[in-house]
Each structure stands twice: as structure tokens, then as C-alpha cells.
Motif scaffolding. Structure first.
Motif, PDB file in Angstrom:
ATOM      1  N   TRP A 131      -6.443   5.139  17.599  1.00 24.87           N
ATOM      2  CA  TRP A 131      -5.044   4.940  17.253  1.00 24.87           C
ATOM      3  C   TRP A 131      -4.294   4.375  18.451  1.00 24.87           C
ATOM      4  O   TRP A 131      -4.327   4.952  19.529  1.00 24.87           O
ATOM      5  N   GLN A 132      -3.612   3.251  18.244  1.00 23.90           N
ATOM      6  CA  GLN A 132      -2.865   2.599  19.320  1.00 23.90           C
ATOM      7  C   GLN A 132      -1.504   3.259  19.530  1.00 23.90           C
ATOM      8  O   GLN A 132      -1.085   3.484  20.655  1.00 23.90           O
ATOM      9  N   ASN A 133      -0.826   3.522  18.427  1.00 26.30           N
ATOM     10  CA  ASN A 133       0.510   4.122  18.471  1.00 26.30           C
ATOM     11  C   ASN A 133       0.888   4.513  17.044  1.00 26.30           C
ATOM     12  O   ASN A 133       0.101   4.347  16.119  1.00 26.30           O
ATOM     13  N   ARG A 134       2.112   4.991  16.882  1.00 27.54           N
ATOM     14  CA  ARG A 134       2.527   5.449  15.554  1.00 27.54           C
ATOM     15  C   ARG A 134       2.618   4.301  14.556  1.00 27.54           C
ATOM     16  O   ARG A 134       2.311   4.466  13.380  1.00 27.54           O
ATOM     17  N   SER A 135       3.020   3.108  14.993  1.00 26.80           N
ATOM     18  CA  SER A 135       3.103   1.964  14.080  1.00 26.80           C
ATOM     19  C   SER A 135       1.725   1.603  13.537  1.00 26.80           C
ATOM     20  O   SER A 135       1.572   1.302  12.345  1.00 26.80           O
ATOM     21  N   HIS A 136       0.733   1.634  14.412  1.00 28.16           N
ATOM     22  CA  HIS A 136      -0.644   1.378  14.000  1.00 28.16           C
ATOM     23  C   HIS A 136      -1.072   2.414  12.957  1.00 28.16           C
ATOM     24  O   HIS A 136      -1.649   2.084  11.925  1.00 28.16           O
ATOM     25  N   PHE A 137      -0.769   3.669  13.225  1.00 27.60           N
ATOM     26  CA  PHE A 137      -1.117   4.750  12.309  1.00 27.60           C
ATOM     27  C   PHE A 137      -0.475   4.543  10.934  1.00 27.60           C
ATOM     28  O   PHE A 137      -1.143   4.631   9.903  1.00 27.60           O
ATOM     29  N   TYR A 138       0.830   4.249  10.906  1.00 30.54           N
ATOM     30  CA  TYR A 138       1.520   4.085   9.626  1.00 30.54           C
ATOM     31  C   TYR A 138       1.035   2.838   8.882  1.00 30.54           C
ATOM     32  O   TYR A 138       0.988   2.830   7.654  1.00 30.54           O
ATOM     33  N   GLY A 139       0.676   1.795   9.594  1.00 26.07           N
ATOM     34  CA  GLY A 139       0.108   0.612   8.955  1.00 26.07           C
ATOM     35  C   GLY A 139      -1.211   0.921   8.266  1.00 26.07           C
ATOM     36  O   GLY A 139      -1.441   0.527   7.120  1.00 26.07           O
ATOM     37  N   ILE A 140      -2.065   1.645   8.978  1.00 29.12           N
ATOM     38  CA  ILE A 140      -3.343   2.052   8.395  1.00 29.12           C
ATOM     39  C   ILE A 140      -3.098   3.036   7.246  1.00 29.12           C
ATOM     40  O   ILE A 140      -3.771   2.982   6.214  1.00 29.12           O
ATOM     41  N   ALA A 141      -2.113   3.920   7.405  1.00 26.37           N
ATOM     42  CA  ALA A 141      -1.794   4.886   6.348  1.00 26.37           C
ATOM     43  C   ALA A 141      -1.409   4.166   5.058  1.00 26.37           C
ATOM     44  O   ALA A 141      -1.843   4.567   3.971  1.00 26.37           O
ATOM     45  N   ALA A 142      -0.628   3.109   5.158  1.00 25.70           N
ATOM     46  CA  ALA A 142      -0.238   2.354   3.964  1.00 25.70           C
ATOM     47  C   ALA A 142      -1.463   1.731   3.297  1.00 25.70           C
ATOM     48  O   ALA A 142      -1.581   1.750   2.065  1.00 25.70           O
ATOM     49  N   GLN A 143      -2.390   1.216   4.093  1.00 25.40           N
ATOM     50  CA  GLN A 143      -3.622   0.653   3.530  1.00 25.40           C
ATOM     51  C   GLN A 143      -4.449   1.732   2.842  1.00 25.40           C
ATOM     52  O   GLN A 143      -4.997   1.516   1.752  1.00 25.40           O
ATOM     53  N   VAL A 144      -4.552   2.887   3.471  1.00 26.09           N
ATOM     54  CA  VAL A 144      -5.329   3.996   2.893  1.00 26.09           C
ATOM     55  C   VAL A 144      -4.706   4.448   1.578  1.00 26.09           C
ATOM     56  O   VAL A 144      -5.425   4.716   0.606  1.00 26.09           O
ATOM     57  N   MET A 145      -3.385   4.499   1.515  1.00 28.78           N
ATOM     58  CA  MET A 145      -2.731   4.896   0.269  1.00 28.78           C
ATOM     59  C   MET A 145      -3.042   3.911  -0.852  1.00 28.78           C
ATOM     60  O   MET A 145      -3.291   4.317  -1.990  1.00 28.78           O
ATOM     61  N   ARG A 146      -3.054   2.631  -0.531  1.00 27.78           N
ATOM     62  CA  ARG A 146      -3.410   1.634  -1.545  1.00 27.78           C
ATOM     63  C   ARG A 146      -4.854   1.841  -2.017  1.00 27.78           C
ATOM     64  O   ARG A 146      -5.148   1.737  -3.204  1.00 27.78           O
ATOM     65  N   ARG A 147      -5.752   2.165  -1.082  1.00 27.46           N
ATOM     66  CA  ARG A 147      -7.148   2.428  -1.466  1.00 27.46           C
ATOM     67  C   ARG A 147      -7.269   3.678  -2.331  1.00 27.46           C
ATOM     68  O   ARG A 147      -8.064   3.712  -3.273  1.00 27.46           O
ATOM     69  N   VAL A 148      -6.498   4.712  -2.003  1.00 24.46           N
ATOM     70  CA  VAL A 148      -6.507   5.937  -2.812  1.00 24.46           C
ATOM     71  C   VAL A 148      -6.080   5.597  -4.236  1.00 24.46           C
ATOM     72  O   VAL A 148      -6.712   6.043  -5.211  1.00 24.46           O
ATOM     73  N   LEU A 149      -5.036   4.802  -4.384  1.00 28.27           N
ATOM     74  CA  LEU A 149      -4.564   4.421  -5.716  1.00 28.27           C
ATOM     75  C   LEU A 149      -5.605   3.588  -6.458  1.00 28.27           C
ATOM     76  O   LEU A 149      -5.793   3.760  -7.662  1.00 28.27           O
ATOM     77  N   LEU A 150      -6.290   2.704  -5.741  1.00 29.64           N
ATOM     78  CA  LEU A 150      -7.353   1.915  -6.377  1.00 29.64           C
ATOM     79  C   LEU A 150      -8.498   2.814  -6.829  1.00 29.64           C
ATOM     80  O   LEU A 150      -9.010   2.671  -7.945  1.00 29.64           O
ATOM     81  N   ASP A 151      -8.909   3.725  -5.965  1.00 28.75           N
ATOM     82  CA  ASP A 151      -9.980   4.666  -6.329  1.00 28.75           C
ATOM     83  C   ASP A 151      -9.571   5.502  -7.541  1.00 28.75           C
ATOM     84  O   ASP A 151     -10.371   5.737  -8.448  1.00 28.75           O
ATOM     85  N   TYR A 152      -8.322   5.944  -7.550  1.00 28.43           N
ATOM     86  CA  TYR A 152      -7.805   6.735  -8.653  1.00 28.43           C
ATOM     87  C   TYR A 152      -7.844   5.937  -9.951  1.00 28.43           C
ATOM     88  O   TYR A 152      -8.272   6.427 -10.999  1.00 28.43           O
TER      89      TYR A 152
END
Length: 97
Positions: A72-93
Motif C-alpha cells: 500500500w502506497q497511501n490512503r488514495s492507493h488503498f481507496y482506489g484498489i477498494a473501489a476495484q475490489v467492490m466492482r469485482r465483488v458485485l461481478l462475482d455476486y
């Protein structure tokens, strides 16, 4: 409320370094922002979707914290990855249903 970005970045660094306990300190600092991201994702979904924003936050958080190879580089990096992960969760769902 004081700016939490430095604390979030510090804890993310500790998490990347292998200090798993940092996730317990990190969760309350980032929950509100993750919930905002999840709510934004859910607004783009069909009406009546059975997955709720809170469940999306929890699933995404578990996937994010479970990643061992992310530096993790910083909080912005974390939130960017978090948004991608949420999209993947929705796709998996969607695939499951």
C-alpha cells in the motif's frame, strides 16, 4: 475531526510490512469512506438489488486485508484498489445469482 490520512497511511504501511494487528486499528478509520464508495457502487446497480452497501463494505474489506502481496502506497492507493475490489465483488455476486 482531525485529518486521518497520515494515520491511515501509517497503518497501511504496517499492514504491508506484515503487522496483521494493524487491520484492527485501520477498520474504524476507513469504514465511513468505504461505505461511501459502496453506496456509490450500489447506486449504479439495478433497483431492488439484494446486496446492501454494508455487506459490500465487509466483503471488500476482507478481500483487501487478506491480500499479502500488495504494498500500500497511501490512503488514495488503498481507496482506489477498494473501489476495484467492490466492482469485482458485485461481478462475482451477479455471476452467482
Amino acid at each position: 475531526m482531525p485529518d486521518k490520512s497520515g494515520e491511515v497511511t501509517r497503518l497501511l504501511g504496517q499492514l504491508s510490512a506484515g503487522r496483521r494487528e494493524a487491520s484492527e486499528e485501520l477498520a474504524p478509520l476507513i469504514y465511513r469512506e468505504l461505505h461511501k464508495l459502496a453506496a456509490a457502487c450500489m447506486r449504479r446497480e439495478r433497483p431492488g438489488h439484494t446486496l446492501q452497501a454494508t455487506a459490500l463494505v465487509h466483503e471488500a474489506y476482507m478481500r483487501l486485508i487478506g491480500q499479502r502481496e500488495v504494498q500500500w502506497q497511501n490512503r488514495s492507493h488503498f481507496y482506489g484498489i477498494a473501489a476495484q475490489v467492490m466492482r469485482r465483488v458485485l461481478l462475482d455476486y451477479a455471476r452467482k445469482h
